[in-house]
Motif scaffolding. Structure first.
Motif, PDB file in Angstrom:
ATOM      1  N   GLY C  56       0.826  -1.209   0.000  1.00 50.14           N
ATOM      2  CA  GLY C  56       0.000   0.000   0.000  1.00 50.14           C
ATOM      3  C   GLY C  56       0.856   1.253   0.000  1.00 50.14           C
ATOM      4  O   GLY C  56       0.655   2.164  -0.815  1.00 50.14           O
ATOM      5  N   VAL C  57       1.826   1.263   0.898  1.00 47.08           N
ATOM      6  CA  VAL C  57       2.712   2.426   0.986  1.00 47.08           C
ATOM      7  C   VAL C  57       3.487   2.610  -0.319  1.00 47.08           C
ATOM      8  O   VAL C  57       3.597   3.725  -0.856  1.00 47.08           O
ATOM      9  N   LEU C  58       3.980   1.495  -0.875  1.00 49.26           N
ATOM     10  CA  LEU C  58       4.719   1.588  -2.140  1.00 49.26           C
ATOM     11  C   LEU C  58       3.817   2.112  -3.249  1.00 49.26           C
ATOM     12  O   LEU C  58       4.195   2.984  -4.028  1.00 49.26           O
ATOM     13  N   LEU C  59       2.582   1.591  -3.292  1.00 53.06           N
ATOM     14  CA  LEU C  59       1.651   1.974  -4.343  1.00 53.06           C
ATOM     15  C   LEU C  59       1.323   3.467  -4.286  1.00 53.06           C
ATOM     16  O   LEU C  59       1.239   4.135  -5.321  1.00 53.06           O
ATOM     17  N   ILE C  60       1.165   3.986  -3.088  1.00 52.62           N
ATOM     18  CA  ILE C  60       0.852   5.414  -2.939  1.00 52.62           C
ATOM     19  C   ILE C  60       1.969   6.260  -3.558  1.00 52.62           C
ATOM     20  O   ILE C  60       1.717   7.232  -4.271  1.00 52.62           O
TER      21      ILE C  60
END
Lengths: 122, 236, 247
Positions: C56-60
């Motif tokens: 999730g953090v990477l995707l953001i």
């Protein structure tokens, strides 16, 4: 209004307004639309619209009253003179064209009477 | 109002705009004319402060154009550019958020006159509807200078008149409008100045009505003379 | 500036919502399997949650890079660059929006993780014993490493900061590719190489500057170094955009 784009647009609009004056669609003293309305009415540049009134004023056909707007002249003699001017233009135009077709003045005149008779028959 | 001083823009080995010097005066509607690739869009984008000249400069009220002048110079690109997630209402809100001179009431009125509703999604607009929406939102700004790149492209005849009306309404003694178009005939009656560009160079700047009086040429005739085959022929 | 930030969020909130929704599903699955004692499945949901946290953090961050790319290379860029805002503000709003989003996502997953771990330990005494054994073992090795909340918080912060630094480095590489190398041969490779070089530089600085520091302060230093790099790259990127960007 469709314009002939090779001749000045202010002239074409002025001619249209003059015709309306002569035919009393615009009676003496009538208020004309403001410059912007005129531009919108004919879909033309506002400067061109302003030019229309300037030229009409030069010919004493309209009066621009400061802060009031533009009015058709209240001088009926001026409108009558305009009628004559415009009729003369039409005659000159007619004669120029018939001449360019090789007709003599007499022949051109005769054609007018012929046309008149035709209309009378109808 | 807007002064272009020897403006040149080079992309790689291509010179898109070549030493263009021009002064645009307030109170006029300019028709910027020329075939595709003549530098109209490139010049407009520089004047809008969206890209920088390679050399030369463009001044707005005496100061070089840039971030600040974008608040007073409205530019409409010929391509659609709204975010795809927006409705036409969102587009209006966006302009309201960023442009102090934007009027929501005027925007709504212009949309109505163009038969568009605020609920329409920008993704779902036809090319003609998109063209009208772009003009509506751009003319709803009370800018000092409007530059509309190909405003009549993809717009049907009836809507063209609505748009011309909106353009005439925007015109004022203290405003400049620049319209680029390859539909030269559409410009005849509403523009009063013509700017002809060819291969990035300024060919001619004319007062359209004066030109008609002096040469009996319409701007379409001029256009044919300048861009016609073999460098153009005398047509009027 | 607030308006710019608002629209940067508006462009990316959908992805964030989707991550949140999937996380909610995974969390429910985790709770059900935990309390119905389906250990195998429970382990799977834990794995899923951990992947979601990182992913999730990477995707953001990735989405922010892709939005930036679109804003430079498609016509939607007009929306941004025709507003009377400088490139420093425009790019700044992107960095701030993404930084805040990463922070919120990080804090959210950290809190969720803390909660879930507490639940797991509360539910199973055996796991608690295991943790104490590991910590006892670490103490004997005297590395000064403890598996506790503070440690995880430090790790999370450092991860978020270095990811933000990576995102800004990607902005810079993208701007170089779009503004300076556009149309040139090997454009993509050169900018990619530049990006890797930037990453290596940051990593090198982090390692060499924190060599002799106690492990607890290393995370903090790593974070600060990442942020400092991000700030420098932000200025460089905005400078290049201001000079060379043409939409």
């Amino acid at each position: 209004m469709e314009f002939d784009t090779a001749s000045p647009i202010w002239m074409q609009v002025a001619t249209r307004i003059k015709t309306e004056m002569v035919t009393r669609k615009l009676p003496p003293g009538a208020k004309l639309p403001g410059g912007r309305e005129l531009a919108l009415q004919y879909t033309i540049n506002p400067n061109t619209a302003a030019r229309v009134y300037q030229e009409l004023e030069k010919e004493s056909l309209v009066e621009m009253r400061r802060g009031m707007g533009t009015y058709v002249t209240e001088n009926p003699a001026r409108i009558e003179a305009l009628r004559t001017e415009m009729a003369q233009d039409a005659v000159r135009d007619y004669l120029r064209r018939t001449a360019s077709l090789g007709l003599s003045l007499e022949e051109a005149k005769a054609l007018i009477s012929q046309e008149e008779d035709k209309n009378a028959e109808k | 109002m807007l002064k272009s001083e020897a403006v040149t823009k080079v992309f790689g080995s291509q010179t898109a705009v070549d030493q263009v010097s021009l002064t645009l005066e307030a109170g006029h509607i300019y028709a910027m004319l020329g075939p595709n690739g003549s530098g109209k869009t490139t010049w407009m984008k520089m004047a809008a402060g969206l890209s920088k000249p390679t050399s030369g400069r463009i001044l707005f009220k005496g100061e070089p154009v840039g971030v600040k002048s974008r608040a007073s110079i409205a530019y409409m690109s010929t391509e659609p550019y709204f975010y795809p997630w927006m409705t036409l209402k969102d587009v209006g809100l966006y302009y309201q958020d960023f442009f102090a001179d934007f009027s929501m009431a005027r925007y709504q009125e212009l949309l109505k006159r163009c038969d568009l509703t605020e609920g329409l999604k920008t993704k779902a607009l036809s090319s003609g509807m998109m063209a009208k929406a772009k003009i509506a939102v751009t003319l709803a700004r009370d800018a000092s200078v409007w530059m509309l790149d190909e405003p009549f492209n993809g717009i049907d005849l009836v809507a063209r008149d609505r748009i011309k009306e909106a353009i005439i309404e925007a015109a004022a003694p203290d405003k400049v409008l620049v319209l680029s178009s390859h539909l030269v005939e559409e410009m005849e009656a509403i523009a009063d100045k013509g700017i002809f560009l060819r291969k990035g160079q300024l060919v001619k700047e004319v007062d359209i009505e004066t030109e008609r009086v002096e040469t009996g040429c319409s701007i379409a005739d001029e256009y044919r003379q300048i861009y016609g085959a073999q460098g153009g022929t005398e047509v009027c | 500036m607030l308006n710019l930030i608002k629209y940067e969020f508006r462009k990316t909130w959908m992805t964030k919502l989707i991550i949140l929704a999937i996380t909610a599903f995974a969390e429910i699955a985790f709770l059900i399997t935990l309390y119905t004692n389906k250990e195998g499945l429970n382990a799977l949901t834990i794995l899923l949650l951990v992947m979601l946290a990182f992913g999730g953090v990477l995707l953001i961050g990735i989405q922010s890079i892709s939005t930036m790319h679109q804003d430079m290379n498609t016509k939607q860029g007009y929306m941004l660059y025709m507003t009377p805002n400088s490139c420093y503000k425009i790019l700044g709003s992107k960095v701030i929006e993404n930084g805040l989003s990463l922070l919120v996502a990080g804090a959210f997953f950290f809190a969720l993780g803390a909660l879930d771990i507490t639940l797991v330990f509360g539910h199973s005494g055996e796991l608690n014993q295991l943790r104490e054994m590991v910590n006892e073992f670490m103490k004997q090795l005297s590395l000064g490493v403890q598996l506790d909340g503070q440690m995880f918080a430090g790790f999370t912060l450092s991860f978020l900061c270095s990811w933000l630094g990576t995102v800004v480095a990607a902005y810079l590489a993208d701007v170089i590719s779009t503004c300076l190398l556009s149309g040139k041969k090997y454009n993509t490779w050169v900018s990619l190489l530049f990006f890797i070089l930037l990453m290596w530089l940051t990593g090198y600085a982090q390692v060499s500057l924190t060599q002799n520091l106690p492990i607890r302060s290393v995370f903090l230093w790593h974070s600060l170094i990442s942020l400092a790099f991000a700030a420098i790259m932000y200025v460089a990127t905005a400078f290049l955009m201001d000079r060379h960007l043409s939409v």
